[in-house]
Design a protein around this motif. Sequence first.
Motif, PDB file in Angstrom:
ATOM      1  N   MET A  94      60.668 -16.861 -69.835  1.00 10.38           N
ATOM      2  CA  MET A  94      60.720 -17.210 -71.252  1.00 10.38           C
ATOM      3  C   MET A  94      59.588 -16.539 -72.033  1.00 10.38           C
ATOM      4  O   MET A  94      59.820 -15.930 -73.078  1.00 10.38           O
ATOM      5  N   LEU A  95      58.377 -16.619 -71.502  1.00 11.43           N
ATOM      6  CA  LEU A  95      57.248 -15.992 -72.203  1.00 11.43           C
ATOM      7  C   LEU A  95      57.357 -14.476 -72.205  1.00 11.43           C
ATOM      8  O   LEU A  95      57.026 -13.824 -73.212  1.00 11.43           O
ATOM      9  N   GLY A  96      57.826 -13.903 -71.100  1.00 15.73           N
ATOM     10  CA  GLY A  96      57.987 -12.448 -71.043  1.00 15.73           C
ATOM     11  C   GLY A  96      58.981 -11.952 -72.070  1.00 15.73           C
ATOM     12  O   GLY A  96      58.716 -10.991 -72.797  1.00 15.73           O
ATOM     13  N   TYR A  97      60.135 -12.608 -72.152  1.00 16.45           N
ATOM     14  CA  TYR A  97      61.125 -12.175 -73.138  1.00 16.45           C
ATOM     15  C   TYR A  97      60.662 -12.491 -74.555  1.00 16.45           C
ATOM     16  O   TYR A  97      60.961 -11.741 -75.479  1.00 16.45           O
ATOM     17  N   TRP A  98      59.933 -13.581 -74.737  1.00 15.76           N
ATOM     18  CA  TRP A  98      59.419 -13.947 -76.060  1.00 15.76           C
ATOM     19  C   TRP A  98      58.520 -12.832 -76.601  1.00 15.76           C
ATOM     20  O   TRP A  98      58.693 -12.377 -77.733  1.00 15.76           O
ATOM     21  N   PHE A  99      57.566 -12.379 -75.783  1.00 17.04           N
ATOM     22  CA  PHE A  99      56.653 -11.335 -76.237  1.00 17.04           C
ATOM     23  C   PHE A  99      57.380 -10.011 -76.445  1.00 17.04           C
ATOM     24  O   PHE A  99      57.099  -9.294 -77.402  1.00 17.04           O
ATOM     25  N   TYR A 100      58.319  -9.691 -75.566  1.00 13.05           N
ATOM     26  CA  TYR A 100      59.108  -8.466 -75.713  1.00 13.05           C
ATOM     27  C   TYR A 100      59.902  -8.492 -77.017  1.00 13.05           C
ATOM     28  O   TYR A 100      59.910  -7.514 -77.782  1.00 13.05           O
ATOM     29  N   CYS A 119      63.810 -15.183 -82.026  1.00 13.91           N
ATOM     30  CA  CYS A 119      63.657 -14.946 -80.589  1.00 13.91           C
ATOM     31  C   CYS A 119      63.572 -16.220 -79.756  1.00 13.91           C
ATOM     32  O   CYS A 119      63.524 -16.136 -78.527  1.00 13.91           O
ATOM     33  N   ALA A 120      63.544 -17.391 -80.346  1.00 12.98           N
ATOM     34  CA  ALA A 120      63.394 -18.623 -79.575  1.00 12.98           C
ATOM     35  C   ALA A 120      64.642 -18.928 -78.759  1.00 12.98           C
ATOM     36  O   ALA A 120      64.554 -19.282 -77.584  1.00 12.98           O
ATOM     37  N   ARG A 121      65.798 -18.790 -79.362  1.00 12.41           N
ATOM     38  CA  ARG A 121      67.040 -19.115 -78.661  1.00 12.41           C
ATOM     39  C   ARG A 121      67.236 -18.210 -77.449  1.00 12.41           C
ATOM     40  O   ARG A 121      67.525 -18.682 -76.339  1.00 12.41           O
ATOM     41  N   SER A 175      69.692 -28.373 -86.512  1.00 12.53           N
ATOM     42  CA  SER A 175      68.512 -27.850 -85.849  1.00 12.53           C
ATOM     43  C   SER A 175      68.283 -28.530 -84.500  1.00 12.53           C
ATOM     44  O   SER A 175      68.549 -29.708 -84.325  1.00 12.53           O
ATOM     45  N   PHE A 176      67.761 -27.762 -83.553  1.00 12.58           N
ATOM     46  CA  PHE A 176      67.420 -28.275 -82.233  1.00 12.58           C
ATOM     47  C   PHE A 176      65.975 -27.920 -81.950  1.00 12.58           C
ATOM     48  O   PHE A 176      65.586 -26.764 -81.994  1.00 12.58           O
ATOM     49  N   TYR A 201      67.313 -16.911 -71.643  1.00 13.14           N
ATOM     50  CA  TYR A 201      66.891 -16.038 -70.553  1.00 13.14           C
ATOM     51  C   TYR A 201      65.947 -16.767 -69.602  1.00 13.14           C
ATOM     52  O   TYR A 201      65.946 -16.505 -68.394  1.00 13.14           O
ATOM     53  N   GLY A 202      65.125 -17.670 -70.130  1.00 15.01           N
ATOM     54  CA  GLY A 202      64.242 -18.462 -69.274  1.00 15.01           C
ATOM     55  C   GLY A 202      65.020 -19.359 -68.328  1.00 15.01           C
ATOM     56  O   GLY A 202      64.679 -19.494 -67.153  1.00 15.01           O
ATOM     57  N   SER A 203      66.083 -19.974 -68.831  1.00 17.75           N
ATOM     58  CA  SER A 203      66.884 -20.835 -67.956  1.00 17.75           C
ATOM     59  C   SER A 203      67.618 -20.007 -66.903  1.00 17.75           C
ATOM     60  O   SER A 203      67.752 -20.426 -65.750  1.00 17.75           O
TER      61      SER A 203
END
Length: 107
Positions: free
Chosen positions: A57-63, A16-18, A2-3, A23-25
Amino acid sequence: QSFKLLGFLDVKNVPCARESVLYGSLGSLVTGLGHFLATSRVRRSCDVAVGGFISTMLGYWFYCRFNLAQQRIQQRMLQEGMKNRILYEGSYLDPEKEQSGSERSNS
């Protein structure tokens, strides 16, 4: 293995975290480098890169979470439909069963 990102976000087990972090980076790199090439201001470009990371990161997380919730709802509806199909198959409540002429006139 785990990370944990920032000590609380378990990237391996949280859906969706990974992908959000990846995508955020990428968004951070694109926005920071783009701002640096446009303005040649290093410090401001780093600030823009951090903002790009957070917003991407937040945009893709919610999507991703929205799509995951939709898939779970569809899966639940499908399971309920399959359960009802098995339950009513062959009975008089079966909607696909052919009705005879006398049953049609009573309806």
